[in-house]
Design a protein around this motif. Structure first.
Motif, short mmCIF file in Angstrom:
data_model
loop_
_atom_site.label_atom_id
_atom_site.label_comp_id
_atom_site.label_asym_id
_atom_site.label_seq_id
_atom_site.Cartn_x
_atom_site.Cartn_y
_atom_site.Cartn_z
N ILE A 1 0.85 -1.19 0.00
CA ILE A 1 0.00 0.00 0.00
C ILE A 1 0.88 1.24 0.00
CG2 ILE A 1 -0.27 -0.08 2.54
CD1 ILE A 1 -3.08 1.16 2.09
N PRO A 2 0.66 2.18 -0.93
CA PRO A 2 1.49 3.38 -0.99
C PRO A 2 1.58 4.09 0.37
CG PRO A 2 0.19 3.21 -2.96
CD PRO A 2 -0.26 2.09 -2.06
N GLY A 3 2.78 4.50 0.70
CA GLY A 3 3.03 5.17 1.98
C GLY A 3 3.69 4.25 2.98
N SER A 4 3.60 2.94 2.74
CA SER A 4 4.18 1.98 3.67
C SER A 4 4.97 0.99 2.81
CB SER A 4 3.06 1.28 4.43
OG SER A 4 3.62 0.39 5.36
N TYR A 5 6.32 1.12 2.87
CA TYR A 5 7.17 0.54 1.83
C TYR A 5 7.65 -0.86 2.20
CZ TYR A 5 6.54 5.33 0.63
OH TYR A 5 5.94 6.54 0.35
N LEU A 6 6.69 -1.77 2.19
CA LEU A 6 6.96 -3.18 2.50
C LEU A 6 5.99 -4.02 1.67
CD1 LEU A 6 8.38 -5.29 4.37
CD2 LEU A 6 6.40 -5.06 5.87
N ILE A 7 6.51 -5.12 1.10
CA ILE A 7 5.64 -6.05 0.38
C ILE A 7 4.82 -6.82 1.42
CG2 ILE A 7 5.56 -8.04 -1.18
CD1 ILE A 7 6.49 -5.40 -2.52
N ARG A 8 3.51 -6.64 1.38
CA ARG A 8 2.65 -7.21 2.42
C ARG A 8 1.76 -8.35 1.92
NH1 ARG A 8 2.94 -4.00 6.99
NH2 ARG A 8 3.94 -2.01 6.52
N GLU A 9 1.68 -8.52 0.59
CA GLU A 9 0.92 -9.65 0.04
C GLU A 9 -0.51 -9.71 0.60
OE1 GLU A 9 3.00 -10.62 -2.03
OE2 GLU A 9 4.82 -11.54 -1.23
N PHE A 10 -1.32 -8.71 0.26
CA PHE A 10 -2.66 -8.64 0.84
C PHE A 10 -3.53 -9.86 0.50
CE2 PHE A 10 -1.51 -4.02 0.43
CZ PHE A 10 -1.20 -3.87 1.77
N THR A 11 -3.20 -10.55 -0.60
CA THR A 11 -4.02 -11.72 -0.97
C THR A 11 -3.93 -12.85 0.05
OG1 THR A 11 -2.18 -12.52 -2.32
CG2 THR A 11 -3.96 -11.37 -3.47
N ARG A 12 -2.94 -12.77 0.95
CA ARG A 12 -2.84 -13.87 1.93
C ARG A 12 -4.07 -13.95 2.83
NH1 ARG A 12 -0.49 -9.63 4.42
NH2 ARG A 12 -0.21 -9.65 6.68
N HIS A 13 -4.87 -12.88 2.84
CA HIS A 13 -6.08 -12.90 3.66
C HIS A 13 -7.34 -13.28 2.89
CE1 HIS A 13 -3.87 -11.61 7.07
NE2 HIS A 13 -3.57 -10.43 6.57
N ILE A 14 -7.18 -13.59 1.60
CA ILE A 14 -8.36 -14.05 0.85
C ILE A 14 -8.62 -15.51 1.22
CG2 ILE A 14 -9.33 -14.53 -1.44
CD1 ILE A 14 -7.87 -12.15 -2.54
N VAL A 15 -9.76 -15.74 1.87
CA VAL A 15 -10.08 -17.09 2.35
C VAL A 15 -10.68 -17.91 1.21
CG1 VAL A 15 -11.55 -18.38 3.96
CG2 VAL A 15 -10.43 -16.25 4.69
N SER A 16 -11.52 -17.27 0.41
CA SER A 16 -12.08 -17.98 -0.76
C SER A 16 -12.36 -16.98 -1.87
CB SER A 16 -13.35 -18.74 -0.38
OG SER A 16 -14.39 -17.82 -0.11
N ILE A 17 -12.29 -17.45 -3.09
CA ILE A 17 -12.58 -16.61 -4.25
C ILE A 17 -13.32 -17.47 -5.27
CG2 ILE A 17 -10.23 -16.99 -5.16
CD1 ILE A 17 -10.44 -14.17 -6.47
N SER A 18 -14.40 -16.94 -5.81
CA SER A 18 -15.18 -17.70 -6.80
C SER A 18 -15.79 -16.74 -7.80
CB SER A 18 -16.27 -18.51 -6.10
OG SER A 18 -17.12 -17.63 -5.39
N ALA A 19 -16.27 -17.28 -8.92
CA ALA A 19 -16.80 -16.40 -9.98
C ALA A 19 -18.10 -16.94 -10.55
CB ALA A 19 -15.75 -16.28 -11.09
#
Ligand code: ZN
Length: 593
Positions: free
Chosen positions: A37-55
């Motif tokens: 996220i801009p302003g915080s200069y670290l790779i945080r991999e936000f997708t690690r919190h996606i529990v499920s994804i479907s379409a």
């Protein structure tokens, strides 16, 4: 048009259900979440919190193909009229950088919840924010996003001009306190959430208003935003903030809030006002005036720049200075803050290893990923950056006989951004500063940004009628300040460590470069239990029995193993700064309001 529906469906399980609706998708469509996220200069991999994804394609379940850690794709020759992507996302991060949900409050940056659609990043989108079940009447919403159709509490549909604006507009929901106020005809809102003690909200609003007015006057018209929102979450042990284009997410501890019916300025309250001042200043410096490396942000990887000293350091310099100019603190309080920053700088042996430019460039792997050796290896681009900005300001004032200052450069940068809206190249900040002031600043930039030489703080402060005194700290609470008396440092010898007391003994937090402990082979993490055969409860008090050059036998544990080592004590380092106004006539230009 893309629509996101944010549904805080399971607050007790900290789960948001997020639906993305895309009409007339391409034959092959990619979706992804930022890795930082801009302003915080670290790779945080936000997708690690996606529990499920479907379409769903036209209501029929279809398969998504995951391409990498952050990207999914959907391909279909049939080209459905509507493609819906549904995610269940875990949100229990108390910081300002990700997302949070429980039965008391919700908070999110869309970078944690909303997938971007490749090819649509520059298209406008809608965000529908729903209340959690059972909270329809109690919760409210606060955000910098523009409402499209919302109810009285703020639930409903908001709009963002593009994905960048969407992820630059955090959202708070719950039962917060909220006050609106005007600054220069612009509507501001202060939202305070969390478990709140009794505090003086009106005073906080007034001080906030004075700070905003000072910063608006500093940069001048036109203003960067037409409304602004402070989202402040209060909780034990919290502190920090993240800047956004027309809002900021802040967190602080209950003791940072002003106590009702008290007019004094506690250090904790000054700290909160400094944070407010800092994030608001970013509305100009880094959210608009920014490195070319961030124009635009690449949200899939690290974005390297050597310029963070200018965006975080200069902002850190002005955050406290503008508290003084706004009148919420006085010059003694300001010099106390400054002296303590100088102490922090001097207590970082890493300043002799890493330059400011390196500190900025390596933020991703070093500043944001600190360990027990960090004080020996790195220097903060906030702390040294702010002191470099101070030196630059004082140097310009001295060289121009008070005609110019760093203010001129900042204002000119703002004017330049109005005209071209362009990011600054890696060497452009320096060349621009030279062109604005007409001064030869290159030797200073070489020293401050590209060398590990000490900053010329004493001589430049002396040019403003301020004296610097450096002493060895008399106790652990001694971090420097503003005094007009001659001070004596301690004569107690030093081990050259930072320590904490644990139930097992004295745990070494940092073993500093060149100190007695390091020379003898002690390491961070070692637990000292005795010296010369006697139990140690308080390291510094214990050492008062000894003199410089005395040898002591330290008994310590390293993990499970007990060992003893002889340590030759050293003279404590004079790394504690005291500032004092010696010539009030000279001070007026810089510290004057
Ligand atoms: Zn900052």
């Amino acid at each position: 048009m893309i629509t996101y529906r944010i549904n805080p469906l399971f607050p007790e399980h900290h789960l948001y259900e997020v639906m993305l609706v895309l009409k007339h998708p391409n034959v092959c469509q990619q979706f992804r979440l930022p890795v930082w996220i801009p302003g915080s200069y670290l790779i945080r991999e936000f997708t690690r919190h996606i529990v499920s994804i479907s379409a769903l394609a036209d209501g029929q379940k279809v398969a998504l193909n995951q391409l990498d850690k952050a990207t999914w794709s959907f391909c279909s020759a049939d080209k459905p009229a509507v493609l819906e992507i549904k995610c269940l996302i875990y949100a229990y991060d108390l910081s300002v950088r990700e997302a949070y949900l429980d039965s008391e409050r919700g908070f999110f940056n869309a970078s944690s919840l909303c997938l971007s659609v490749k090819g649509y990043e520059h298209e406008p989108c809608l965000v529908e924010i729903l209340p959690p079940p059972g909270k329809e009447r109690h919760w409210r919403v606060a955000t910098g996003l523009l409402p499209e159709t919302v109810d009285e509490q703020g639930f409903g549909v908001y709009q963002a001009a593009d994905y960048d604006e969407l992820i630059d507009s955090p959202v708070e929901m719950g039962t917060f306190s909220s006050v609106s106020f005007q600054v220069s005809g612009i509507s501001h809102q202060l939202v305070v959430s969390g478990c709140l003690p009794a505090f003086d909200l009106q005073r906080l609003v007034q001080d906030c208003q004075r700070i905003c007015q000072t910063e608006i006057d500093f940069f001048g018209n036109p203003l960067p935003f037409d409304h602004y929102v402070f989202l402040l979450n209060i909780g034990e042990g919290l502190y920090g903030g993240l800047e956004h284009r027309c809002s900021t997410a802040l967190m602080a501890s209950p003791e940072n809030l002003p106590i009702a019916n008290r007019q004094d300025m506690s250090e904790d309250y000054i700290e909160l006002l400094g944070l407010i001042s800092h994030e608001y200043f970013h509305s100009w410096n880094v959210k608009r005036i920014k490195p070319a490396a961030y124009s635009p942000y690449d949200l899939t990887r690290e974005n390297y720049t050597r310029l963070l000293w200018a965006f975080e350091g200069i902002t850190s310099y002005y955050d406290d200075l503008l508290l003084l100019r706004s009148g919420v603190i006085d010059s003694t309080q300001y010099l106390t803050l400054l002296a303590r920053n100088i102490t922090r700088y001097l207590r970082t042996p890493g300043r002799l290893q890493q330059t400011l430019e390196q500190s900025s460039f390596e933020a991703w792997t070093k500043y944001y990923r600190q360990d027990e050796n960090s004080p020996n290896a790195i220097v903060s681009y906030y702390i040294k950056g702010a002191l470099a900005a101070l030196c630059l300001d004082l140097l310009i004032r001295q060289s121009s006989e008070g005609e110019q200052s760093l203010d001129n450069i900042m204002k000119a940068l703002w004017q330049k951004w109005q005209k071209d809206g362009l990011g600054l190249g890696e060497t452009e900040w320096e060349t621009f500063a030279v062109s604005v002031t007409g001064l030869d600043l290159k030797p200073f930039f070489d020293l401050a940004l590209r060398s590990t030489e000490n900053l010329p703080l004493s001589s430049l402060l002396a040019s403003q009628g301020i004296s610097c005194q450096f002493i060895a700290a008399n106790n652990r609470a001694d971090v420097g300040g503003c005094r007009n008396s001659k001070l004596e440092g301690t004569s107690t010898p030093s081990l050259g460590v930072n320590w904490v007391k644990t139930h097992e003994g004295i745990k070494l937090k940092h073993v500093l470069n060149g100190g007695a402990a390091q020379t003898a082979g002690l390491s961070a993490g070692d637990i000292i239990i005795a010296i010369d055969g006697c139990k140690v409860r308080h390291l510094d008090k214990y050492l008062t029995r000894y003199a410089v050059s005395d040898s002591i036998l330290v008994h310590a544990f390293r993990r499970e193993r007990l060992f003893s080592v002889e340590v030759c004590l050293q003279k404590a380092v004079p790394d504690t700064c005291y500032l004092n106004i010696i010539d009030h006539d000279q001070v007026t230009g810089w510290l004057g309001r």
